[in-house]
Write a protein that holds these residues in place. Structure first.
Motif, short mmCIF file in Angstrom:
data_model
loop_
_atom_site.label_atom_id
_atom_site.label_comp_id
_atom_site.label_asym_id
_atom_site.label_seq_id
_atom_site.Cartn_x
_atom_site.Cartn_y
_atom_site.Cartn_z
N SER A 192 -5.56 13.76 -4.33
CA SER A 192 -6.10 13.08 -3.10
C SER A 192 -6.25 11.96 -3.65
O SER A 192 -6.02 10.71 -3.08
CB SER A 192 -7.05 14.11 -2.46
N PHE A 193 -7.32 11.73 -4.72
CA PHE A 193 -7.85 10.52 -4.97
C PHE A 193 -6.76 9.69 -5.65
O PHE A 193 -7.01 8.26 -5.59
CB PHE A 193 -9.02 10.72 -5.79
N MET A 194 -5.78 10.27 -6.22
CA MET A 194 -4.78 9.40 -6.74
C MET A 194 -4.18 8.74 -5.72
O MET A 194 -3.67 7.59 -5.86
CB MET A 194 -3.86 10.43 -7.35
N LEU A 195 -3.72 9.55 -4.52
CA LEU A 195 -3.01 8.97 -3.38
C LEU A 195 -4.00 7.93 -2.63
O LEU A 195 -3.34 6.75 -2.21
CB LEU A 195 -2.76 9.97 -2.52
N PHE A 196 -5.24 8.02 -2.77
CA PHE A 196 -6.21 6.95 -2.12
C PHE A 196 -5.76 5.67 -2.96
O PHE A 196 -5.80 4.71 -2.35
CB PHE A 196 -7.44 7.31 -2.07
N SER A 197 -5.90 5.89 -4.29
CA SER A 197 -5.57 4.65 -5.18
C SER A 197 -4.36 4.10 -4.85
O SER A 197 -4.06 2.90 -4.68
CB SER A 197 -5.89 5.17 -6.51
N ILE A 198 -3.18 4.77 -4.77
CA ILE A 198 -1.79 4.38 -4.32
C ILE A 198 -1.77 3.59 -3.17
O ILE A 198 -1.27 2.44 -3.01
CB ILE A 198 -0.89 5.56 -4.79
N PHE A 199 -2.36 4.25 -2.09
CA PHE A 199 -2.37 3.48 -0.94
C PHE A 199 -2.92 2.13 -0.82
O PHE A 199 -2.36 1.08 -0.41
CB PHE A 199 -3.34 4.35 0.15
N PHE A 200 -4.25 1.95 -1.55
CA PHE A 200 -4.69 0.67 -1.51
C PHE A 200 -4.17 -0.47 -2.69
O PHE A 200 -4.13 -1.51 -2.29
CB PHE A 200 -6.37 0.91 -2.08
N PHE A 201 -3.63 0.20 -3.50
CA PHE A 201 -2.61 -0.78 -4.54
C PHE A 201 -1.47 -1.29 -3.50
O PHE A 201 -1.14 -2.49 -3.74
CB PHE A 201 -2.23 0.05 -5.62
N LEU A 202 -0.95 -0.33 -2.61
CA LEU A 202 0.33 -0.99 -1.98
C LEU A 202 -0.02 -1.91 -0.93
O LEU A 202 0.22 -2.76 -0.77
CB LEU A 202 1.02 0.17 -1.30
N LYS A 203 -1.43 -1.56 -0.37
CA LYS A 203 -2.14 -2.60 0.62
C LYS A 203 -2.31 -3.89 -0.17
O LYS A 203 -2.05 -4.97 0.67
CB LYS A 203 -3.34 -1.88 1.23
N TYR A 204 -2.67 -3.93 -1.28
CA TYR A 204 -3.05 -4.95 -1.84
C TYR A 204 -1.86 -5.95 -2.05
O TYR A 204 -1.65 -7.13 -1.89
CB TYR A 204 -3.75 -4.91 -3.20
N ARG A 264 0.10 8.01 5.73
CA ARG A 264 -0.20 6.36 5.89
C ARG A 264 0.72 5.67 4.88
O ARG A 264 1.35 4.51 5.23
CB ARG A 264 -1.62 6.09 5.63
N ILE A 265 0.90 6.38 3.56
CA ILE A 265 1.59 5.53 2.80
C ILE A 265 3.18 5.54 3.15
O ILE A 265 3.71 4.47 2.87
CB ILE A 265 1.54 6.45 1.30
N THR A 266 3.67 6.71 3.73
CA THR A 266 5.03 6.57 4.33
C THR A 266 5.14 5.40 5.14
O THR A 266 6.24 5.07 5.26
CB THR A 266 5.42 7.96 4.69
N LYS A 267 4.06 5.19 5.88
CA LYS A 267 4.24 4.08 6.98
C LYS A 267 4.04 2.56 6.27
O LYS A 267 4.97 1.78 6.58
CB LYS A 267 3.06 4.09 7.87
#
Length: 545
Positions: free
Chosen positions: A141-153, A101-104
């Motif tokens: 995995s939790f690091m990736l969750f955090s990166i994903f939502f930082f990018l979304k923000y 999802r981050i790649t998207k």
């Protein structure tokens, strides 16, 4: 409706199916700890049975985030090592789907993003550790969750995304301390971009909340937590910073980039045309980079002990911590040591050189001193800061294992896959073949790791339950003696007892013959590398009645 949903999320569905098939091939079933996860499992046992959070003397990481996560699964299902292994497998799946999802979010083509995700999934370190209760996969995995939502923000400016990003960064930090680097990197990114004062304050608050959670937990564990050991905190970081030497600085960086070059080697084929045109444009470049490659290979081959760590070794995965395996005896299968070493170092150096050229060309890091590099894409700047920050922690940290490299692999993949342009048929087949080779190794080597461990614990249970031999009379390997607490873990003494707290070694579980012992019983198991029946052995010390 369902068809449209599946079509929209088809790649996530493919990841789920691939992951499920991989699990079935490996077969994670078995009641036994692996590597250090006996210590983490013990905390889950105590929390589940006693309702008390107890961290023993072995872990140096914060750990509690994973302990509560594992306990949640054990409450849902049952208290067992298999449940904890299943917990990690679920976390790994969520992590790789989030990575995709981050790649998207980074506008990477879906097929290219899917390829990047498979490279992370079947990275030998990530894949094998997904079948344990070690902290590495949970942390990433939790690091990736955090990166994903930082990018979304960053893309939407919705506060809810920042709250989720902060929450997951706190959980990651309460699994392993380096989790603080994610909100810190986002804060530095916001500071450099100077987007707005509100965004700067909010990103600073996110970091303060994360580092605050670490400081509060360290203080709490020191004052109140029933703990046999102390969790490494800011003091340990400062000790590592003071103790760092030039040798440690350069070897840690060398290890990090060599592993990146090795594990991402399949990507070279995506850049063949680009590299070809780059070199053909100047013969001088060919000479310069060839000289650099030869010198780098010579230095590494001569002065660097590589690969290092305890997960990835000669044609196998997972540490073989038995009496004979620890000393390098009876470990099979193995390639010729020189061939193995030269092949790995050559692949690592080639990968490192190629990716260096690509990164220099696309992201213009050569202009770093003019600060023009700040003009690279917003998301890339955040990822670049995160990469440098995590690498810095690896250099400073008091200990180093190969598995610590996994987050760097994920971040680097997100950066470099944005540089992929068109791919022709030949390139596609070469990438698929190299990825298949990595996948083949990861799946079958992990299968063999669990297979011989099942046989090892079958032998241990035979001694304890059938022959009524107390654990204090058995050297069953690091995990066995640590779990049963047969003695104090100390330093290894050559040619005598193993260092993992062996009180008496009247019986030894081994891969083969050990001097001073005679074979008592063998336990058969099947391995894939190479495909054959193999055996674990129960040995009895000569003279023991």
């Amino acid at each position: 409706m369902n068809y449209n949903f599946l079509k929209k999320h088809s790649f996530e569905f493919y990841l789920f199916i691939i992951w499920l098939i991989s699990i079935l091939i490996v077969n994670p079933i078995g009641e036994f700890p692996l590597n250090d996860d006996w210590a983490f499992a013990q905390s889950v046992w105590d929390l589940h049975n006693k309702g008390e959070l107890i961290i023993n003397e072995w872990p140096a990481m914060t750990l509690i985030g994973q302990v509560y996560w594992g306990t949640f699964f054990c409450k849902l299902f049952s208290l067992s090592f298999f449940t904890l292994r299943f917990c990690t497998l679920v976390t790994a799946l969520l992590g790789i789907i989030t990575f995709f999802r981050i790649t998207k979010l980074l506008n990477i083509n879906s097929r290219i993003g899917f390829l990047a995700t498979l490279l992370l999934l079947f990275n030998p370190l990530f894949f094998s550790l997904s079948f344990t209760f070690m902290t590495d996969v949970h942390f990433l995995s939790f690091m990736l969750f955090s990166i994903f939502f930082f990018l979304k923000y960053f893309q939407s400016q919705k506060i809810i995304y920042l709250l989720f990003a902060t929450l997951f960064s706190i959980i990651a930090t309460l699994i392993r301390q380096p989790g603080v680097i994610v909100p810190l990197s986002f804060f530095l990114f916001t500071l450099l971009k100077k987007k707005d004062n509100k965004g700067l304050i909010l990103s600073a608050l996110s970091f303060v909340m994360t580092i605050g959670s670490l400081l509060i937990y360290n203080k709490f564990s020191y004052l109140f937590l029933e703990s046999e050991g102390k969790v490494a905190g800011i003091g340990s970081f400062m000790e590592g910073l003071k103790a760092i030497s030039m040798n440690q600085f350069f070897t840690r960086i060398a290890f990090a980039f060599l592993y990146l070059g090795l594990f991402l080697f399949p990507l070279i084929f995506l850049f063949i045309n680009e590299l070809k045109f780059y070199f053909l444009a100047s013969k001088v470049r060919i000479i310069i980079w060839s000289c650099i490659s030869l010198i780098l290979f010579f230095l590494i081959h001569r002065y660097v002990y590589y690969p290092t760590g305890n997960t990835f070794f000669n044609l196998g995965l997972g540490p073989k911590l038995l009496k004979d395996g620890y000393w390098g005896d009876n470990i099979s299968p193995v390639l010729n040591e020189k061939i193995w070493s030269i092949t790995l170092k050559l692949a690592s150096v080639l990968g490192l050189i190629c990716f260096s050229i690509i990164m220099l060309k696309h992201f213009k890091f050569k202009e770093i001193f003019t600060f023009r590099w700040l003009k690279i894409g917003h998301e890339n700047l955040f990822l670049a800061i995160l990469f440098i920050g995590y690498l810095s922690l690896l250099v400073i940290n008091l200990s180093f294992f190969d598995r610590y490299i996994i987050p760097l692999v994920g971040i680097f993949l997100l950066l470099i896959m944005q540089s992929v342009n068109g791919v022709n048929r030949v390139q596609k087949y070469l990438v698929i073949f190299s990825l298949f080779t990595m996948t083949f190794f990861s799946i079958f080597a992990t299968h063999d790791y669990l297979s011989w461990n099942r046989a090892r614990w079958e032998a241990a249970n035979y001694l304890i339950k059938n022959l009524n031999i107390p654990p204090t009379e058995i050297d069953g390997g690091f995990e066995f003696n640590s779990w049963y607490k047969t003695g104090e873990i100390g330093k290894p003494i050559p040619n005598t007892k193993s260092f993992w707290g062996v009180k008496n070694d009247s019986y030894v579980i081994s891969f083969g013959a050990v001097n001073g012992y005679k074979a008592y019983k063998s336990i058969r198991f099947y391995q894939y590398l190479p495909p054959r029946q193999n055996s674990m052995f129960i040995l009895k010390k000569e003279g023991v009645q």
